[in-house]
Write an enzyme that holds these catalytic residues in place. Structure first.
Site, PDB file in Angstrom:
ATOM      1  N   SER A 147       0.859  -1.195   0.000  1.00 13.84           N
ATOM      2  CA  SER A 147       0.000   0.000   0.000  1.00 13.84           C
ATOM      3  C   SER A 147       0.889   1.237   0.000  1.00 13.84           C
ATOM      4  CB  SER A 147      -0.855   0.009   1.267  1.00 13.84           C
ATOM      5  OG  SER A 147      -1.461   1.265   1.440  1.00 13.84           O
ATOM      6  N   TYR A 160      -2.066  -0.335  10.563  1.00 15.94           N
ATOM      7  CA  TYR A 160      -2.041  -0.701   9.141  1.00 15.94           C
ATOM      8  C   TYR A 160      -0.794  -0.116   8.462  1.00 15.94           C
ATOM      9  CZ  TYR A 160      -3.699  -1.068   4.279  1.00 15.94           C
ATOM     10  OH  TYR A 160      -3.827  -1.354   2.940  1.00 15.94           O
ATOM     11  N   ALA A 162       1.995   0.877   9.824  1.00 17.11           N
ATOM     12  CA  ALA A 162       3.200   0.220  10.356  1.00 17.11           C
ATOM     13  C   ALA A 162       3.377  -1.155   9.718  1.00 17.11           C
ATOM     14  CB  ALA A 162       3.094   0.086  11.869  1.00 17.11           C
ATOM     15  N   SER A 163       2.254  -1.878   9.574  1.00 17.18           N
ATOM     16  CA  SER A 163       2.356  -3.237   9.016  1.00 17.18           C
ATOM     17  C   SER A 163       2.792  -3.194   7.564  1.00 17.18           C
ATOM     18  CB  SER A 163       1.016  -3.975   9.140  1.00 17.18           C
ATOM     19  OG  SER A 163       0.063  -3.482   8.214  1.00 17.18           O
ATOM     20  N   LYS A 164       2.324  -2.193   6.819  1.00 19.88           N
ATOM     21  CA  LYS A 164       2.673  -2.120   5.401  1.00 19.88           C
ATOM     22  C   LYS A 164       4.119  -1.630   5.215  1.00 19.88           C
ATOM     23  CE  LYS A 164      -1.164  -3.608   3.475  1.00 19.88           C
ATOM     24  NZ  LYS A 164      -1.251  -4.740   2.547  1.00 19.88           N
ATOM     25  N   ILE A 193      -8.213   1.893  -4.138  1.00 23.39           N
ATOM     26  CA  ILE A 193      -8.708   0.973  -5.174  1.00 23.39           C
ATOM     27  C   ILE A 193     -10.229   1.035  -5.152  1.00 23.39           C
ATOM     28  CG2 ILE A 193      -8.651  -1.395  -6.047  1.00 23.39           C
ATOM     29  CD1 ILE A 193      -6.266  -1.894  -4.123  1.00 23.39           C
ATOM     30  N   LYS A 194     -10.823   0.907  -6.328  1.00 24.17           N
ATOM     31  CA  LYS A 194     -12.296   0.927  -6.376  1.00 24.17           C
ATOM     32  C   LYS A 194     -12.861  -0.414  -5.907  1.00 24.17           C
ATOM     33  CE  LYS A 194     -12.168   4.209 -10.117  1.00 24.17           C
ATOM     34  NZ  LYS A 194     -11.896   4.264 -11.554  1.00 24.17           N
ATOM     35  N   THR A 195     -13.061  -0.530  -4.607  1.00 28.17           N
ATOM     36  CA  THR A 195     -13.655  -1.741  -4.031  1.00 28.17           C
ATOM     37  C   THR A 195     -15.068  -1.398  -3.560  1.00 28.17           C
ATOM     38  OG1 THR A 195     -12.875  -1.144  -1.844  1.00 28.17           O
ATOM     39  CG2 THR A 195     -11.404  -2.517  -3.161  1.00 28.17           C
TER      40      THR A 195
HETATM   41  N1  NAP Z   1      -8.775  -1.053  -1.066  1.00 31.04           N
HETATM   42  C1  NAP Z   1      -7.874  -0.118  -1.111  1.00 31.04           C
HETATM   43  O1  NAP Z   1      -8.190   1.069  -1.367  1.00 31.04           O
HETATM   44  C2  NAP Z   1      -6.409  -0.466  -0.919  1.00 31.04           C
HETATM   45  C3  NAP Z   1      -5.467   0.563  -0.982  1.00 31.04           C
HETATM   46  C4  NAP Z   1      -4.104   0.248  -0.828  1.00 31.04           C
HETATM   47  C5  NAP Z   1      -3.713  -1.068  -0.616  1.00 31.04           C
HETATM   48  N2  NAP Z   1      -4.665  -2.043  -0.540  1.00 31.04           N
HETATM   49  C6  NAP Z   1      -4.190  -3.408  -0.317  1.00 31.04           C
HETATM   50  O2  NAP Z   1      -4.630  -4.213  -1.385  1.00 31.04           O
HETATM   51  C7  NAP Z   1      -4.971  -5.508  -0.904  1.00 31.04           C
HETATM   52  C8  NAP Z   1      -6.407  -5.827  -1.287  1.00 31.04           C
HETATM   53  O3  NAP Z   1      -7.234  -4.789  -0.834  1.00 31.04           O
HETATM   54  P1  NAP Z   1      -8.822  -4.942  -0.773  1.00 31.04           P
HETATM   55  O4  NAP Z   1      -9.389  -3.628  -0.387  1.00 31.04           O
HETATM   56  O5  NAP Z   1      -9.279  -5.642  -1.988  1.00 31.04           O
HETATM   57  O6  NAP Z   1      -8.886  -5.913   0.459  1.00 31.04           O
HETATM   58  P2  NAP Z   1     -10.139  -6.275   1.406  1.00 31.04           P
HETATM   59  O7  NAP Z   1     -11.342  -6.386   0.603  1.00 31.04           O
HETATM   60  O8  NAP Z   1     -10.159  -5.339   2.578  1.00 31.04           O
HETATM   61  O9  NAP Z   1      -9.635  -7.632   1.993  1.00 31.04           O
HETATM   62  C9  NAP Z   1      -9.108  -8.671   1.175  1.00 31.04           C
HETATM   63  C10 NAP Z   1      -9.210  -9.926   1.931  1.00 31.04           C
HETATM   64  O10 NAP Z   1      -8.369  -9.895   3.082  1.00 31.04           O
HETATM   65  C11 NAP Z   1      -8.866 -10.874   3.944  1.00 31.04           C
HETATM   66  N3  NAP Z   1      -8.611 -10.566   5.343  1.00 31.04           N
HETATM   67  C12 NAP Z   1      -8.999  -9.513   6.083  1.00 31.04           C
HETATM   68  N4  NAP Z   1      -8.595  -9.649   7.343  1.00 31.04           N
HETATM   69  C13 NAP Z   1      -7.943 -10.817   7.405  1.00 31.04           C
HETATM   70  C14 NAP Z   1      -7.309 -11.540   8.419  1.00 31.04           C
HETATM   71  N5  NAP Z   1      -7.244 -11.070   9.680  1.00 31.04           N
HETATM   72  N6  NAP Z   1      -6.761 -12.725   8.101  1.00 31.04           N
HETATM   73  C15 NAP Z   1      -6.809 -13.210   6.853  1.00 31.04           C
HETATM   74  N7  NAP Z   1      -7.397 -12.595   5.853  1.00 31.04           N
HETATM   75  C16 NAP Z   1      -7.963 -11.416   6.128  1.00 31.04           C
HETATM   76  C17 NAP Z   1     -10.367 -10.941   3.718  1.00 31.04           C
HETATM   77  O11 NAP Z   1     -10.658 -12.271   3.498  1.00 31.04           O
HETATM   78  P3  NAP Z   1     -12.015 -12.963   3.984  1.00 31.04           P
HETATM   79  O12 NAP Z   1     -12.712 -13.291   2.699  1.00 31.04           O
HETATM   80  O13 NAP Z   1     -11.535 -14.133   4.691  1.00 31.04           O
HETATM   81  O14 NAP Z   1     -12.775 -11.993   4.844  1.00 31.04           O
HETATM   82  C18 NAP Z   1     -10.609 -10.159   2.452  1.00 31.04           C
HETATM   83  O15 NAP Z   1     -11.327 -10.847   1.505  1.00 31.04           O
HETATM   84  C19 NAP Z   1      -4.733  -5.485   0.600  1.00 31.04           C
HETATM   85  O16 NAP Z   1      -3.460  -5.980   0.887  1.00 31.04           O
HETATM   86  C20 NAP Z   1      -4.798  -4.009   0.940  1.00 31.04           C
HETATM   87  O17 NAP Z   1      -4.050  -3.699   2.086  1.00 31.04           O
HETATM   88  C21 NAP Z   1      -5.997  -1.771  -0.676  1.00 31.04           C
END
Ligand code: NAP
Length: 258
Positions: A147, A160, A162-164, A193-195
């Site tokens: 991220s 978050y 810190a972890s990244k 990201i468009k989620t």
């Molecule tokens: N969305 C953004 O705007 C954004 C921006 C920058 C970076 N990112 C990074 O991009 C990646 C994908 O983002 P996203 O928004 O698509 O992710 P998300 O929808 O928030 O989560 C992706 C998956 O992570 C799993 N998860 C959550 N907590 C968990 C835990 N404690 N243990 C194991 N699995 C866990 C969930 O799986 P389950 O199906 O099991 O719940 C979920 O389906 C992530 O690494 C995120 O940090 C996202």
């Protein structure tokens, strides 16, 4: 022979785009989620969309409790893949605990530990099991979905961020130590990201692309998937690298005020 990728957290959002990218390129895909029903549902959807594909989902819990990674579950997953004769050539560490709602020094310490343990320790454990087999098989590669908050902070996300940031240090150190085994380790750094979360927040949707990104848009899941794909399949001489996919959000200091 088909290559195989393991993608974590791939029942919803960005993980889906990554799975679909690899399936469309003809790879065998193994993915994970934590909830058995959601995993089966996602698997069904992938098979419907890619009828001739080889895709299997596994439900796996990352933590036993906030302090403890479920190492046995990782071991079990890789042992099962071994039994099925599946070698993971590429590991994509997409799942993340977003660490939402953790206010500076207001939450119990275990909230912080949960995020660090999921995003760092669990990913270390998955990498260890994958790298062991990659080493035996002459190489492979690991891609972290990181991220841009590893570089720049956002409010109420200490754990978050810190972890990244820690994940990037881990990525570089792994790249250094595993290069001799022909294992490449890289990171994709998305911005927003468009989620589904993004869609639920129309105020952000209106303001952020136009005012905070030079190219005027944030990433779609497919943009992140393309960057992961680049590391997995093209970047043969690249390891320890960071690819930012954020519309230029990180390099912009001030919001654009028209
Ligand atoms: N969305 C953004 O705007 C954004 C921006 C920058 C970076 N990112 C990074 O991009 C990646 C994908 O983002 P996203 O928004 O698509 O992710 P998300 O929808 O928030 O989560 C992706 C998956 O992570 C799993 N998860 C959550 N907590 C968990 C835990 N404690 N243990 C194991 N699995 C866990 C969930 O799986 P389950 O199906 O099991 O719940 C979920 O389906 C992530 O690494 C995120 O940090 C996202």
């Amino acid at each position: 022979m088909k290559k195989t990728v393991l993608i974590t957290g791939a029942c919803i959002n960005t993980g889906v785009a990554i799975v679909e990218k690899f399936l469309s390129e003809g790879w065998q895909v193994v993915f994970t989620g934590r909830n058995c029903e959601k995993v089966l549902e996602a698997e069904k959807k992938y098979r419907e969309k890619f009828p001739s594909s080889d895709v299997t989902g596994y439900a796996i819990e990352s933590l036993i409790d906030e302090r403890t990674v479920n190492e046995a579950a990782v071991d079990e997953l890789f042992s099962e893949l071994d039994r099925r004769g599946i070698f993971i050539e590429t590991l994509v560490l997409n799942a993340a605990d977003q660490g939402l709602g953790i206010k500076a020094f207001e939450n119990p310490l275990t909230d912080f530990m949960k995020v660090i343990n999921t995003n760092m320790t669990w990913n270390y454990c998955l990498s260890e099991h994958a790298a062991f087999r990659m080493k035996e098989n002459g190489g492979g590669n690991i891609v972290f979905v990181n991220s841009n908050t590893a570089y720049r902070a956002i409010p109420d996300r200490i754990a978050y961020s810190a972890s990244k940031s820690g994940q990037l240090g881990m990525m570089r150190a792994m790249a250094l130590d595993l290069g001799k085994y022909n294992i490449r380790v890289n990171a994709v750094l998305p911005g927003m990201i468009k989620t589904d979360r993004w869609e639920k927040n129309p105020e952000f949707y209106k303001n952020v692309p136009s005012r905070f990104t030079p190219i005027g848009d944030v990433a779609a899941g497919e943009d992140v998937a393309d960057a992961v794909w680049y590391f997995a399949s093209h970047a043969k001489n690249t390891t320890g690298a960071e690819l930012v996919v954020d519309g230029g959000n990180t390099i912009q200091l001030y919001p654009i005020i028209r």
